[in-house]
Design an enzyme around this catalytic site. Structure first.
Site, mmCIF file in Angstrom:
data_model
loop_
_atom_site.group_PDB
_atom_site.id
_atom_site.type_symbol
_atom_site.label_atom_id
_atom_site.label_comp_id
_atom_site.label_asym_id
_atom_site.label_seq_id
_atom_site.Cartn_x
_atom_site.Cartn_y
_atom_site.Cartn_z
ATOM 1 N N ARG A 1 34.153 49.824 39.349
ATOM 2 C CA ARG A 1 35.350 50.024 40.370
ATOM 3 C C ARG A 1 36.480 49.449 39.812
ATOM 4 N NH1 ARG A 1 38.166 47.607 44.999
ATOM 5 N NH2 ARG A 1 37.932 49.076 46.800
ATOM 6 N N CYS A 2 36.890 48.462 39.343
ATOM 7 C CA CYS A 2 37.875 47.847 38.802
ATOM 8 C C CYS A 2 38.550 48.742 37.711
ATOM 9 C CB CYS A 2 37.785 46.560 37.952
ATOM 10 S SG CYS A 2 37.407 45.202 38.867
ATOM 11 N N MET A 3 37.975 49.712 37.103
ATOM 12 C CA MET A 3 38.409 50.448 35.964
ATOM 13 C C MET A 3 38.958 51.950 36.593
ATOM 14 S SD MET A 3 36.113 49.979 32.653
ATOM 15 C CE MET A 3 34.613 50.468 33.278
#
Length: 415
Positions: free
Chosen positions: A402-404
């Site tokens: 998700r962060c990426m």
């Protein structure tokens, strides 16, 4: 055009109203030369938890992007978009001005860098702006300031956290919120992202809100729980004032009817709300169980009235358990909790390895790091298809799928 980019007639509409609508377009950043700038002396300053093996991180990221494409997702790369944007003279001038604005390098070196950046090609300028420029790499501009700097001091800092494209922008329905990153080392990320959304031909005319100059909000703290419902974590990176500002903007634009403000204990492994929980279905959430019982939310809604200044009057409810408040706001009976790990010890380990930080590709389909065996097994037991990707090097920066990824287009739920 950017790899995987369709012609304008086939471009899907931009926007997202949930975390789990079928993903159509996503913005990624392939690990690049900026990560080769990390050393044991500077990685803390540059806010990167480890020093990755860059070529392996690139292989892992390529496999991640390929898996997305195999499932029909259009992949845009941030640096490709930036290079295309920098083909415009006005965009180049704005980018150079922003990059040099806060540098304390003296007139001699600042003048040299202005010339160097101004004469570079769009691709070269992209590299300078993302990978930085070190003192021993310049061929001019020498003076008192640079004489007193170490050979490996940066004149323009690299941006290793560009990998985490989620943080610098968030789409709420058809509007993109340019966030305000809290740490000075990441400020230029939002400036570059805003340049893309403002000047790249693909995004011309896109409505924007918030901005790098406003109170701190980071994308990892913003969850689109359901159409019209946002949760905003308030902790190390997103301030209560930032959450209120974003809520007001969403209410004013008719993008949301409810915002949940969620206080986050300031621990190293729980920087953002999405390191604690992420949605994997319309009514299922993977949650770090060691914090689940203490996680609360304040429900914020507009009353319909306005202050004398014209601002909306907001109603802030009493603190409630987060999952209870979220289910009520989403209009469902229960938001089902899927625990990270198997027990408190494995939960802590797999949360550290981003077991909570999943990327939903559609309802009941989520990308996760393959290393988190117990969490992935729990997800599958709950009926979630887990798309496993390698993350031994990608995870060194403490960020998961998700962060990426910054979803640029998702299908509306129910479409």
């Amino acid at each position: 055009m950017t790899q995987g980019s369709p012609d304008s007639a086939a471009t899907p509409p931009h926007g997202a109203d949930s975390e789990v609508g079928r993903l159509r377009t996503v913005m990624l950043h392939r690990p690049g030369p900026e990560l080769k700038r990390l050393t044991p002396r500077n990685n803390d300053k540059l806010l990167f938890d480890g020093i990755p093996w860059v070529s392996r991180a690139q292989d892992e990221h390529d496999a991640f992007a390929d898996e997305l494409r195999r499932r029909g997702v259009e992949v845009l790369y941030l640096t490709d978009l930036l290079t295309e944007t920098l083909e415009q003279e006005e965009a180049r001038a704005a980018a150079i001005e922003e990059a040099l604005r806060d540098l304390d390098l003296g007139d001699t070196m600042s003048g040299y860098l202005e010339g160097l950046l101004g004469e570079s090609s769009p691709a070269e300028l992209t590299t300078y702006l993302t990978a930085g420029i070190r003192n021993d790499e310049v061929r001019g501009g020498f003076g008192l300031v640079t004489s007193l700097l170490a050979f490996d001091d940066f004149l323009i800092d690299p941006l290793p956290n560009l990998l985490f494209t989620r943080d610098s922008s968030v789409w709420v329905r058809d509007r993109v919120a340019i966030t305000s990153l809290a740490m000075p080392a990441r400020k230029r990320e939002t400036e570059l992202t805003e340049l893309i959304y403002t000047r790249h031909p693909r995004f011309v005319g896109t409505p924007r809100m918030h901005g790098a100059h406003l109170e701190h909000v980071e994308g990892g703290d913003v969850l689109l729980l359901a159409p019209g419902v946002l949760a905003v974590g308030c902790g190390e990176r997103t301030t209560p004032a930032g959450a209120e500002r974003l809520a007001r903007q969403c209410f004013e634009a008719g993008l949301a009817h409810t915002v949940l403000a969620v206080p986050i204990a300031q621990e190293r492994a729980t920087m953002h709300l999405d390191t604690i929980c992420t949605l994997v279905d319309v009514d299922k959430m993977v949650v770090y169980p060691n914090m689940a019982d203490s996680l609360i939310a304040y429900t914020v809604r507009p009353t319909g009235d306005r202050e004398a200044s014209g601002r909306l009057v907001l109603e802030v409810g009493k603190a409630e358990p987060f999952l209870v408040a979220a289910a009520a706001a989403m209009g469902i009976d229960k938001l089902h909790q899927i625990d990270t790990g198997l027990d408190p010890v494995t939960a802590e380990r797999e949360q550290w390895d981003d077991g909570n930080n999943t990327l939903a590709l559609a309802p009941r389909v989520a990308v996760a790091y393959e290393r988190n065996d117990e969490t992935n097994a729990r997800l599958e037991d709950a009926g979630i298809e887990v798309v496993r990707i390698a993350g031994s090097e990608l995870g060194s920066g403490r960020g998961g799928p998700r962060c990426m990824s910054c979803p640029v287009s998702r299908e509306p739920l129910g479409a």
